[in-house]
Design a protein around this motif. Structure first.
Motif, PDB file in Angstrom:
ATOM      1  N   GLY A 198      -9.512 -11.426   8.197  1.00 40.69           N
ATOM      2  CA  GLY A 198      -8.242 -10.331   8.258  1.00 40.69           C
ATOM      3  C   GLY A 198      -8.539  -9.183   7.977  1.00 40.69           C
ATOM      4  O   GLY A 198      -7.806  -7.997   8.082  1.00 40.69           O
ATOM      5  N   ILE A 199      -9.974  -8.767   7.537  1.00 42.51           N
ATOM      6  CA  ILE A 199     -10.196  -7.399   7.298  1.00 42.51           C
ATOM      7  C   ILE A 199     -11.140  -6.728   8.343  1.00 42.51           C
ATOM      8  O   ILE A 199     -12.096  -7.240   8.661  1.00 42.51           O
ATOM      9  N   GLY A 200     -10.448  -5.776   9.079  1.00 34.09           N
ATOM     10  CA  GLY A 200     -11.098  -5.054   9.920  1.00 34.09           C
ATOM     11  C   GLY A 200     -11.812  -3.666   9.726  1.00 34.09           C
ATOM     12  O   GLY A 200     -11.579  -3.391   8.418  1.00 34.09           O
ATOM     13  N   PRO A 201     -12.326  -2.880  10.562  1.00 32.40           N
ATOM     14  CA  PRO A 201     -12.764  -1.642  10.318  1.00 32.40           C
ATOM     15  C   PRO A 201     -12.096  -0.397   9.587  1.00 32.40           C
ATOM     16  O   PRO A 201     -12.369   0.043   8.813  1.00 32.40           O
ATOM     17  N   LYS A 202     -10.792  -0.524  10.097  1.00 26.02           N
ATOM     18  CA  LYS A 202      -9.766   0.308   9.338  1.00 26.02           C
ATOM     19  C   LYS A 202      -9.589   0.177   7.866  1.00 26.02           C
ATOM     20  O   LYS A 202      -9.222   1.135   7.246  1.00 26.02           O
ATOM     21  N   THR A 203      -9.745  -1.029   7.546  1.00 23.18           N
ATOM     22  CA  THR A 203      -9.381  -1.462   6.177  1.00 23.18           C
ATOM     23  C   THR A 203     -10.802  -1.099   5.275  1.00 23.18           C
ATOM     24  O   THR A 203     -10.873  -0.820   4.270  1.00 23.18           O
ATOM     25  N   ALA A 204     -11.959  -1.701   5.986  1.00 25.99           N
ATOM     26  CA  ALA A 204     -13.150  -1.656   5.577  1.00 25.99           C
ATOM     27  C   ALA A 204     -13.709  -0.435   4.890  1.00 25.99           C
ATOM     28  O   ALA A 204     -14.077  -0.238   3.877  1.00 25.99           O
ATOM     29  N   ALA A 205     -13.709   0.389   5.961  1.00 25.01           N
ATOM     30  CA  ALA A 205     -14.479   1.783   5.599  1.00 25.01           C
ATOM     31  C   ALA A 205     -13.519   2.655   4.513  1.00 25.01           C
ATOM     32  O   ALA A 205     -14.396   3.224   3.632  1.00 25.01           O
ATOM     33  N   PRO A 206     -12.343   2.633   4.413  1.00 22.99           N
ATOM     34  CA  PRO A 206     -11.788   3.430   3.143  1.00 22.99           C
ATOM     35  C   PRO A 206     -12.271   2.628   1.893  1.00 22.99           C
ATOM     36  O   PRO A 206     -12.397   3.255   0.852  1.00 22.99           O
ATOM     37  N   LYS A 223      -7.684  -2.248  -8.520  1.00 23.57           N
ATOM     38  CA  LYS A 223      -7.309  -0.792  -8.048  1.00 23.57           C
ATOM     39  C   LYS A 223      -6.926  -0.613  -6.797  1.00 23.57           C
ATOM     40  O   LYS A 223      -7.018   0.247  -6.248  1.00 23.57           O
ATOM     41  N   ILE A 224      -7.032  -1.982  -6.086  1.00 20.41           N
ATOM     42  CA  ILE A 224      -6.490  -2.008  -4.498  1.00 20.41           C
ATOM     43  C   ILE A 224      -5.181  -2.060  -4.566  1.00 20.41           C
ATOM     44  O   ILE A 224      -4.477  -2.931  -4.978  1.00 20.41           O
ATOM     45  N   ASP A 225      -4.640  -1.214  -3.646  1.00 17.02           N
ATOM     46  CA  ASP A 225      -3.039  -0.927  -3.680  1.00 17.02           C
ATOM     47  C   ASP A 225      -2.360  -2.137  -3.026  1.00 17.02           C
ATOM     48  O   ASP A 225      -1.395  -2.796  -3.361  1.00 17.02           O
ATOM     49  N   LYS A 226      -2.854  -2.781  -1.872  1.00 16.22           N
ATOM     50  CA  LYS A 226      -2.281  -3.701  -0.994  1.00 16.22           C
ATOM     51  C   LYS A 226      -2.538  -5.246  -1.647  1.00 16.22           C
ATOM     52  O   LYS A 226      -3.964  -5.704  -1.384  1.00 16.22           O
ATOM     53  N   PRO A 227      -1.621  -5.781  -1.873  1.00 15.53           N
ATOM     54  CA  PRO A 227      -1.905  -7.258  -2.443  1.00 15.53           C
ATOM     55  C   PRO A 227      -2.585  -8.132  -1.228  1.00 15.53           C
ATOM     56  O   PRO A 227      -3.394  -9.113  -1.724  1.00 15.53           O
ATOM     57  N   SER A 228      -1.997  -7.882  -0.093  1.00 16.44           N
ATOM     58  CA  SER A 228      -2.507  -8.745   1.024  1.00 16.44           C
ATOM     59  C   SER A 228      -3.859  -8.691   1.215  1.00 16.44           C
ATOM     60  O   SER A 228      -4.651  -9.556   1.574  1.00 16.44           O
ATOM     61  N   VAL A 229      -4.511  -7.503   0.859  1.00 17.94           N
ATOM     62  CA  VAL A 229      -6.215  -7.241   1.127  1.00 17.94           C
ATOM     63  C   VAL A 229      -6.755  -7.864  -0.116  1.00 17.94           C
ATOM     64  O   VAL A 229      -7.632  -8.517   0.053  1.00 17.94           O
ATOM     65  N   VAL A 230      -6.000  -7.727  -1.354  1.00 20.53           N
ATOM     66  CA  VAL A 230      -6.954  -8.491  -2.413  1.00 20.53           C
ATOM     67  C   VAL A 230      -6.910  -9.661  -2.297  1.00 20.53           C
ATOM     68  O   VAL A 230      -7.757 -10.486  -2.513  1.00 20.53           O
TER      69      VAL A 230
END
Length: 927
Positions: A198-206, A223-230
């Protein structure tokens, strides 16, 4: 003075790049060797050497063994498809070329090329060099720093792109050293590195830019804003760290890195030119010169290894050096015929407007009796008076006058005739009612006998043996594909072109005849290949009748079967789709029916024959698709195509037999290819059923050598057990099974016999335990045991195999009982793959080549016998070890034993030769 450069190349990535660059138009040599990957690799290599001007250069390969990454993660590179079959010999060729370049190859069991390259560039940088890693793979980016750069081959095979730190930041938004963290998150589908779902280049690089590394990201999840990413990161933590480990290129591989070994030096030009010659790469010689010529001295590259560097320096047509004469009057023609009738030998060459012997118009014939001298007799064919050109060709001899004047000359048995590809010239003369007697020598066939793997065309032979470049046909008619324009060509130019052909053929005849004598190849040439030419010409002209009505009916039956099978397939798929569409089939099998995944390709999972075979038993739809494909091929290749190949003038099919295609001496055929007509399946047999006699009063007779290759092996090896089996008329496969499985013959099961049969025939083609394991679906240990038992039972067979390889190593060629040769240039190669291939050839050639010689000798003897008897029986087909005849029923009783006897005595062996012979109303019934 700048820093010295160290360049290291990822060989496999460049080879694959070359292979796929030509995937829609693959490259092959004239002998059928695939060369796309080699050509692409070499193009890139020359570009790299030219652009980087390295001081040191090395090339790395992956090893076949599994690596530490496979130990860590079972699915590592698991979906990567198996190397395409045509790539295998090309990799061996690439290694052979690299060795000739004097470039070291880095390869180490348990490690990938990536790790060897990573270690090499680190050590080179530590030694004060600027290091360049050549690869299209993005994971190499992690190696980049001030001293290390990556060169990425571009979209075309001769374009390269240099990637440095700045470029990485521009493209990915991260530092080169962070590429492993990036891959840990996004994964790498090409290597089956999972990453974080579920994590692609647009999420990974930042994330990497903000926190710096994978470890820091996990330390700062709060410190990561998006709960879905966490959530994704937490759920896939194990995969993330595993992915980083898998993506990290090792830079401390324990291999002997000696910079001095990689110093960029001059290659072995002789070896390279020899290889380029074999691969028919004409353009690379000039690139060699360009790269290896320094400012003060131009290098000298040898020109005698099959590639001439400067064809423009060959001899070419020069009026001052020849005596060619154009003949346009009957008076001159009579004078020439009289002159030629007093010679012992002459060369002739025909010029026509078509390759179809039944419809070709004769434009003229050239003759030569000594080098530098030739005549061209211009002919007005007058066969097509309705066509404009026939009435316009008044400056030529009418064809009936040509026939009247020259027929006695061609029919004179005391004068030898010589041609280049004489089968065609004899056929044209025969079409015009001229019988060519005492056909003595064919330069194309002589070239084939001398070395079957060289090119046999006149241009190639002229270049090789005479260093002469003939007038190209394109100068006369614009293209080889428009022979009908020959009557529009300038007559004087046509005369020069044709006279030159005859002249060159005469010169080649003298050279090639000397080589045949010197190499003791006269028997193969003068007793087999040359006498076979009129035999094949007669067979091609006679042709074979086809039952069109039965084929049309069969085609309809097959169409009904296809529709029925389609319905069954659609019932399982619950939708209609195009069964012939790979992508639609992939969706049905893998997305909808969720069948086990096969090898991964660019478009999805493979649905080729091999992949579907592996899926047998997983779902009923698989059996149906395989059956559908088999029937569809049968319908399109034979049932629908054969009627379209019938010649409207004769009402028959006329295949063309080729004597110079197969290196073992076997004949091949085309339009149609009769060697591939299926016989095993019931449906396939229906095709043979359509081959019928030419008239109601005739019958088809089939005569087939029984197990001839096994008999030849028994005879050559002298193995007592094999010889005894044939002498006693036993079932050889049952006898073999009894000995291999150590049981009484009556206890041999059908399965035992099947396995023994695979071994018997497999031995002939160099099959080993691994091949037998795959073919029979048994364990490696069982396969090995079968082979050990076989060689214990037939000790002299093993001795024959070993001696065949040893003889080939010493002589450089394998040979048949008649002396036919096949050269094995790489039998002593250090490259295992290339060497083993040629070792298999060394075993097979004496057997298969002898079988080819035997049936050719039989054909020559039978043809003569039928002519001597003024028989109406015609030999019409030769397929593998079988001869087929179209015979009046009243001649059957008399000729059946004669044909059988002539075949069985064509070439005596130390074992009985058996010919199975039968007759029927069609080919199937006769067989």
């Amino acid at each position: 003075m700048g820093r010295k450069k160290f360049v290291i190349i990822d060989a496999m990535s460049l080879a694959y790049k070359g292979y796929y660059a030509f995937i829609s138009r693959p490259l092959y040599t004239s002998k059928g060797e695939p060369t796309s990957a080699v050509y692409g690799f070499l193009s890139q290599l020359f570009k790299i050497l030219e652009d980087t001007k390295p001081d040191y250069v090395a090339i790395a390969f992956d090893s076949k063994e599994k690596t530490f990454r496979h130990d860590r993660y079972e699915n590592y590179k698991s979906s990567r498809e198996e190397m395409p079959e045509e790539m295998v010999p090309q990799i061996a060729r690439i290694k052979e070329i690299i060795e000739a370049f004097n470039i070291p190859i880095y390869i180490l069991p348990g490690y990938e090329a990536d790790d060897l390259i990573g270690t090499a560039v680190r050590k080179a940088a530590e030694a004060g060099l600027t290091a360049y890693a050549i690869t299209p793979d993005k994971d190499y980016v992690q190696l980049i720093n001030d001293s290390v750069k990556v060169i990425k081959p571009g979209k075309s095979t001769d374009e390269i792109v240099v990637i440095d730190e700045k470029k990485v930041e521009e493209e990915y938004g991260i530092k080169p050293s962070q590429m492993v963290d990036y891959l840990a998150l996004v994964g790498d589908s090409s290597d089956d590195i999972p990453g974080v779902a579920g994590i692609g280049p647009k999420t990974a690089a930042p994330l990497i830019r903000k926190f710096g590394s994978l470890e820091k990201i996990y330390e700062n999840l709060d410190k990561i804003d998006k709960p879905s990413v966490v959530k994704k990161l937490i759920e896939n933590k194990e995969n993330a760290f595993l992915s980083k480990e898998l993506a990290t290129i090792k830079t401390d591989v324990p291999f002997d890195f000696n910079l001095e070994d990689a110093r960029f030096t001059k290659p072995d030009f002789n070896k390279l030119m020899k290889i380029f010659g074999e691969l028919e790469f004409r353009s690379f010689a000039d690139k060699l010169k360009k790269i290896y010529t320094d400012e003060n001295k131009e290098i000298e590259i040898p020109e005698d290894n099959g590639v001439k560097l400067a064809p423009e320096e060959y001899g070419s047509f020069d009026k001052t050096k020849i005596n060619y004469k154009l003949i346009t009057t009957e008076k001159e023609a009579v004078k020439l015929a009289d002159k030629l009738s007093k010679t012992e030998l002459f060369v002739f060459d025909t010029e026509t407007d078509s390759l179809d012997i039944f419809n070709a118009n004769l434009a003229g014939v050239s003759f030569s009796v000594k080098p530098g001298e030739a005549w061209f007799v211009a002919v007005n064919p007058e066969r097509a008076k309705e066509e404009l050109f026939a009435s316009e060709l008044t400056d030529r001899i009418p064809v009936e006058k040509f026939v009247e004047i020259f027929k006695p000359l061609f029919g004179n048995e005391n004068i030898k005739k010589v041609c280049q590809n004489g089968k065609y010239d004899i056929a044209i003369m025969r079409t015009y009612g001229i019988e060519v007697k005492n056909f003595y020598f064919d330069t194309m066939l002589a070239s084939y006998v001398i070395d079957p793997d060289q090119k046999h065309g006149m241009d190639e032979l002229s270049a090789k043996y005479l260093q002469y470049k003939p007038i190209p046909l394109i100068e006369l008619i614009g293209s080889k594909k428009t022979p009908e324009k020959i009557f529009e060509a300038d007559l004087n130019k046509l005369a020069e072109y044709s006279c030159e052909d005859a002249d060159i053929t005469f010169r080649l005849y003298r050279i090639l005849d000397d080589i045949l004598k010197k190499e003791k190849l006269e028997k193969v040439a003068y007793e087999i290949e040359f006498p076979l030419v009129p035999v094949l010409e007669d067979m091609e002209r006679t042709g074979v009748k086809i039952d069109v009505e039965s084929l049309n009916e069969f085609s309809k039956e097959l169409e009904i079967k296809l529709q029925s099978i389609s319905k069954e397939i659609f019932s399982y798929s619950e939708e209609e789709f195009n069964i012939n569409s790979t992508q639609q089939l992939q969706k049905v099998l893998f997305d909808k029916l969720k069948l086990p995944q096969t090898t991964k390709t660019k478009t999805g999972y493979s649905t080729d024959a091999k992949s579907l075979e592996s899926l047998r038993g997983s779902h009923p739809i698989i059996e149906l698709i395989l059956e559908y494909r088999q029937i569809a091929k049968l319908k399109s290749t034979y049932a629908d195509s054969l009627p379209n190949l019938i010649n409207p003038k004769t009402g028959k099919i006329h295949t063309t037999y080729n004597q110079t295609v197969v290196s073992t001496g076997r004949l091949s055929s085309n339009d149609p290819n009769l060697q591939n007509i299926p016989i095993r399946s019931d449906l396939g047999k229906e095709i043979r059923k359509a081959f019928i006699p030419s008239s109601d009063g005739n019958i088809i007779l089939s005569a087939d050598y029984s197990q001839i290759e096994l008999r030849i092996m028994a005879s050559i090896s002298g193995d007592e057990n094999l010889i005894a089996a044939f002498e006693q008329g036993e079932d050889i496969h049952r006898r073999t099974a009894a000995m291999v499985f150590k049981v009484a013959p009556e206890e041999v099961t059908a399965d035992m016999r099947r396995k023994a049969k695979e071994v018997n025939f497999g031995i002939l083609y160099g099959l080993g335990p691994f091949g037998l394991k795959n073919r029979l679906g048994i364990s490696q240990a069982h396969a090995k045991e079968i082979f050990e038992n076989y060689f214990n039972s037939f000790k002299k067979v093993k001795q024959f195999m070993d001696e065949s390889i040893e003889k080939a190593r010493q002589k450089g060629y394998a040979e048949t009982l008649t002396g036919r040769r096949r050269y094995l240039k790489n039998i002593n190669s250090k490259n295992r793959t290339i060497r083993q291939f040629e070792e298999r050839v060394a075993i097979n050639m004496p057997i298969q080549g002898t079988a080819a010689d035997m049936i050719k000798l039989a054909m020559i003897k039978i043809f003569k016998e039928l002519n001597d008897r003024n028989s109406k029986t015609k030999m019409i087909l030769q397929v593998h070890d079988e001869l087929v005849f179209d015979m009046p029923k009243k001649e059957l009783t008399e000729l059946k034993p004669v044909i059988k006897n002539l075949m069985e005595t064509a070439m005596p062996l130390n074992v009985p030769i058996v010919v199975d012979i039968g007759a029927g109303s069609n080919w199937l019934d006769a067989h």
